[in-house]
Design an enzyme around this catalytic site. Structure first.
Site, PDB file in Angstrom:
ATOM      1  N   ASP A 191     -10.452   2.040  -3.611  1.00  0.00           N
ATOM      2  CA  ASP A 191     -11.057   1.792  -2.300  1.00  0.00           C
ATOM      3  C   ASP A 191     -12.571   1.807  -2.397  1.00  0.00           C
ATOM      4  O   ASP A 191     -13.258   1.480  -1.430  1.00  0.00           O
ATOM      5  CB  ASP A 191     -10.603   2.860  -1.301  1.00  0.00           C
ATOM      6  CG  ASP A 191      -9.311   2.446  -0.617  1.00  0.00           C
ATOM      7  OD1 ASP A 191      -8.874   1.297  -0.821  1.00  0.00           O
ATOM      8  OD2 ASP A 191      -8.743   3.277   0.122  1.00  0.00           O
TER       9      ASP A 191
ATOM     10  N   ASP B  59       0.830  -1.207   0.000  1.00  0.00           N
ATOM     11  CA  ASP B  59       0.000   0.000   0.000  1.00  0.00           C
ATOM     12  C   ASP B  59       0.867   1.261   0.000  1.00  0.00           C
ATOM     13  O   ASP B  59       2.070   1.212   0.283  1.00  0.00           O
ATOM     14  CB  ASP B  59      -0.893  -0.043   1.257  1.00  0.00           C
ATOM     15  CG  ASP B  59      -2.196   0.717   1.093  1.00  0.00           C
ATOM     16  OD1 ASP B  59      -2.321   1.503   0.129  1.00  0.00           O
ATOM     17  OD2 ASP B  59      -3.089   0.537   1.935  1.00  0.00           O
TER      18      ASP B  59
HETATM   19  C1  DGJ Z   1      -5.867   1.804   1.801  1.00  0.00           C
HETATM   20  C2  DGJ Z   1      -6.186   0.590   1.004  1.00  0.00           C
HETATM   21  O1  DGJ Z   1      -6.622   0.917  -0.263  1.00  0.00           O
HETATM   22  C3  DGJ Z   1      -7.212  -0.238   1.756  1.00  0.00           C
HETATM   23  O2  DGJ Z   1      -7.606  -1.333   0.996  1.00  0.00           O
HETATM   24  C4  DGJ Z   1      -6.600  -0.658   3.046  1.00  0.00           C
HETATM   25  O3  DGJ Z   1      -5.527  -1.499   2.823  1.00  0.00           O
HETATM   26  C5  DGJ Z   1      -6.181   0.570   3.847  1.00  0.00           C
HETATM   27  N1  DGJ Z   1      -5.332   1.428   3.067  1.00  0.00           N
HETATM   28  C6  DGJ Z   1      -5.460   0.156   5.099  1.00  0.00           C
HETATM   29  O4  DGJ Z   1      -4.926   1.219   5.755  1.00  0.00           O
END
Ligand code: DGJ
Length: 740
Positions: A550, A480
């Site tokens: 997301d 991430d």
């Molecule tokens: C952002 C990501 O896109 C989510 O899927 C998740 O992993 C969160 N960060 C966790 O902090």
């Protein structure tokens, strides 16, 4: 031979069955562009395309004895500013005497089979020399002491050309590169629609189209990552072209940092496309004997519309950009705990989620954020990649063993590039982050950015990650990256190298990816940046899939996945079924629609299946079985966009297996209709002469389905028949076509 050189007329013709790319050495020995488009006949001389014969008033000419040759009116391969061309240049070199003028003249060239690797950078590649041919043009600017190499690779099949540039300081004084684009392409007219893929967090890669017009139009990123706001991909299409016919040219940059994609239409309607590292703030000091290699750009020409363009990108990026063990393999169906628990979990709770998922057929369990250091919220822990004993009393390995004992593989979330002030790493190395002396530091989600331009920082993170990978035998990593870079300044570099930090940072990210993927070749990496904030070809080289957004709402996902598909293969699009009401838009969509959208991607779940009702769990079992049976076609088939979510209430797309024996069609309607018209949708890519069953029934020739269409009318056309399935808002259907 795909690269032809006519010695007498000094013309290069790069060609295969589909495209021609023609260049010439200009009278002043710079390189001129003559043609890029559909394959045309080889002839020794294309000089008529130079269009030099006229004299234009208020134009600057290079020589007193010639009032026809002005760079302003010549299409070039790598334009420079400061003499007779006033357009945005491809390169700008600040020399010791303060001059920024360059004049790169042809010195020689080399044609080699295959394609060389670009050191430290992601790029397309060949496995056999016969797959491509590479032309390297060597040009020199003797006054500045700079050698410029322009690299062109034409692949034996498909309409793609990969380009990059390498600059070497052969002089005795340091120079500063203020701009060094990967691609400069001058097109002879401007009759195009400009297409960009823009948005923001949770609404990435929305298609925006407008008419190309005189002046400069551009998209880019100065955020340190390619960003959810704009994607390093643009397309130009003829106004009459559509998904299935007409000319389209796609421009894609294999890079994950600051970028610029620009089209400048001059007042003579010539279009100059530039693609490369964003020149804003870029300043690379090149000492004598040092070289700078730009990232690679890929340009694709299609005369079969936008689908034709996308299929060329998909094939190239799926087979000759993505690499390694997972490149050609169907992707495991995963469950991720993020939306199920956020930071609130225990080891037992995770095992409970995994167990139900395993019973339903899920293959991989992914533990997301919150397992390390003091990470109980987003205020602490980033940088401390050691399991939190309060949550994982038996460490990552202990949990991994429990998950594997269930018969699933285990994967883990990292955010390697980031640091919280509340972390042991920060306490030990407060100078390891990017910060500008004397300035306040801005935070993003309470986190700061590690200085990945420094080798010791990358080494340290590599050490921590590889220890866990080794001990816990991870099968998967979600990598991430949750903020843009601000106050970008490295404590380790001198003042005159601060313009290098953004690029050095990304080189550090690539270095870490390279080392980890080399040492753990069977681990599946999924990239992520708050969803699709680094959904770019650079990442695809290391991580064959990326969490697309997301936003996990099925309706929102139609646009995001549809937009992503213009450049990126379906096997790279991370897509999950999540809970309702959805956590981003609070919409309630049917479970079947959530799966019907997620099938066209890597597929997985982002919820606790224990919380579903018995019938819903049964439906999930069937979804997973469906995905397993059609995964190869869905992820590796030829993908066609049929109906755009950006244009109406209905979206449709389909994937066709390589041998055309199977196809899966996805049809989605946002709002329901009443007493609605009958509908059908014309399919693509089928074998016209073979008969297909639809969902195990009937028999329809491929030509019928492509020219008459597939009937998609449902209960919305009238009263619901007794025992029939009523239609609803956010409804969808998936049709499986199989050759009889
Ligand atoms: C952002 C990501 O896109 C989510 O899927 C998740 O992993 C969160 N960060 C966790 O902090």
């Amino acid at each position: 031979m795909p690269v032809l050189f006519d010695e007498k007329n000094k013309t290069f013709h790069l060609c295969n069955d589909e495209i021609s790319y023609i260049m010439t050495i200009l009278p002043n020995e710079q390189m001129g562009q003559l043609y890029f488009g559909k394959r045309i006949h080889q002839r020794p001389d294309y000089s008529y395309l130079l269009e030099l014969a006229t004299h234009r008033p208020v134009t600057a000419y290079l020589r007193e004895d010639d009032r026809t040759f002005s760079l302003e009116h010549v299409k070039q391969e790598y334009g420079v500013y400061g003499t007779t061309d006033f357009r945005q240049p491809a390169v700008e070199v600040l020399q010791e005497n303060g001059s920024r003028l360059s004049d790169f003249r042809y010195k020689g060239h080399q044609i080699t089979p295959g394609k060389p690797r670009l050191a430290g950078l992601p790029a397309t590649y060949t496995e056999q020399d016969s797959e491509a041919e590479t032309l390297v043009l060597t040009l020199e600017d003797p006054v500045a002491g700079i050698t410029l190499e322009l690299l062109y690779t034409i692949f034996a099949e498909g309409g793609a050309i990969a380009r990059s540039a390498r600059l070497t300081n052969c002089g005795e004084k340091a120079v500063h590169l203020l701009s060094a684009m990967s691609l400069c392409l001058d097109l002879p007219d401007c009759e195009y629609d400009w297409m960009q893929f823009s948005g923001a967090w949770a609404r990435e890669r929305h298609l925006k189209t407008r008419k190309l017009t005189q002046g400069i139009q551009s998209v880019g990123s100065r955020r340190g990552h390619s960003s959810p706001h704009h994607n390093p991909f643009i397309a130009l299409k003829r106004p009459t072209a559509d998904e299935f016919q007409g000319e389209a040219i796609g421009f894609s940059l294999i890079y994950s940092g600051n970028f610029l994609a620009q089209a400048e239409v001059d007042t003579y309607n010539v279009t100059r496309v530039l693609l490369g590292i964003h020149p804003s703030g870029f300043d690379w000091k090149l000492e004598p004997q040092e070289s700078f290699q730009t990232p690679e750009a890929v340009v694709v020409y299609s005369d079969k519309g936008l689908n034709g363009m996308s299929q060329t990108f998909h094939h190239l990026y799926q087979t000759r950009l993505a690499r390694g063990f997972w490149r050609d393999r169907e992707r495991p169906i995963l469950i991720n705990n993020w939306e199920a628990t956020y930071f609130d979990f225990t080891e037992d709770r995770l095992v409970e989620i995994a167990q139900k998922a395993q019973e339903c057929g899920v293959e991989l369990f992914v533990l997301d954020d919150g397992w390390f250091g003091k990470r109980c919220s987003d205020h602490a822990g980033l940088g401390d990649w050691i399991a939190n004993p309060d949550r994982l009393p038996n460490g990552v390995s202990g949990l991994a063993r429990r998950i594997e004992a269930l018969g699933m593989r285990f994967g883990l979330w990292f955010e390697p590039e980031m640091i919280n002030k509340d972390s042991d790493l920060y306490r030990a190395h407060p100078d390891w982050l990017l910060e500008t002396p004397g300035r306040p530091m801005s935070h993003g989600r309470f986190q700061y950015v590690l200085d990945f331009s420094r080798r010791e920082v990358v080494d340290h993170i590599y050490g921590m990650m590889s220890k866990i990978l080794e001990e816990a035998k991870l099968s998967y990593i979600k990598w991430d990256m949750n903020r843009s870079i601000t106050e970008c300044y490295s404590n380790a570099l001198p003042a005159d190298r601060q313009g290098e930090v953004f690029h050095r940072y990304i080189l550090g990210v690539y270095d870490l990816y390279e080392r980890l993927t080399a040492r753990f070749p069977e681990v599946l990496f999924e990239s992520c940046a708050s969803g699709g904030g680094r959904f770019d070809p650079g990442m695809l080289y290391y991580a064959p899939q990326a969490w697309a957004s997301d936003d996990s709402d099925a309706v929102e996902r139609l646009k995001i996945q549809y937009g992503s598909s213009f450049c990126y293969p379906i096997s790279s699009i991370g897509s999950h079924v999540s809970v309702v009401p959805n956590h981003q838009v609070f919409r309630i969509t049917p479970l079947h629609t959530r799966a019907n959208v997620a099938y066209f991607g890597t597929f997985g779940y982002e919820l606790d299946l224990n919380r579903l009702t018995g019938p819903e769990q049964e439906e999930v079992r069937k979804q997973i079985a469906f995905m397993k049976s059609h995964r190869r076609t869905l992820q590796f088939g030829r993908f066609y966009r049929l109906k755009s979510p950006f244009e109406g209430n209905v979206t449709a797309w389909m994937s066709v297996s390589e041998d055309q024996s199977e196809a899966v069609v996805g049809w989605y309607r946002v709002l329901n209709d009443v007493n609605a018209p009958f509908t059908r949708i014309r399919l693509q890519g089928l074998d016209p002469s073979r008969c297909y069953q639809i969902d195990g029934k009937g028999c329809f020739y491929g030509d019928e389905l492509m020219h008459v269409g597939l009937i998609t009318s449902d209960a919305s056309t009238g009263e619901v028949p007794v025992g029939g399935q009523p239609s609803c808002d956010f409804d969808s259907q998936v049709f499986v076509l199989k050759v009889l």
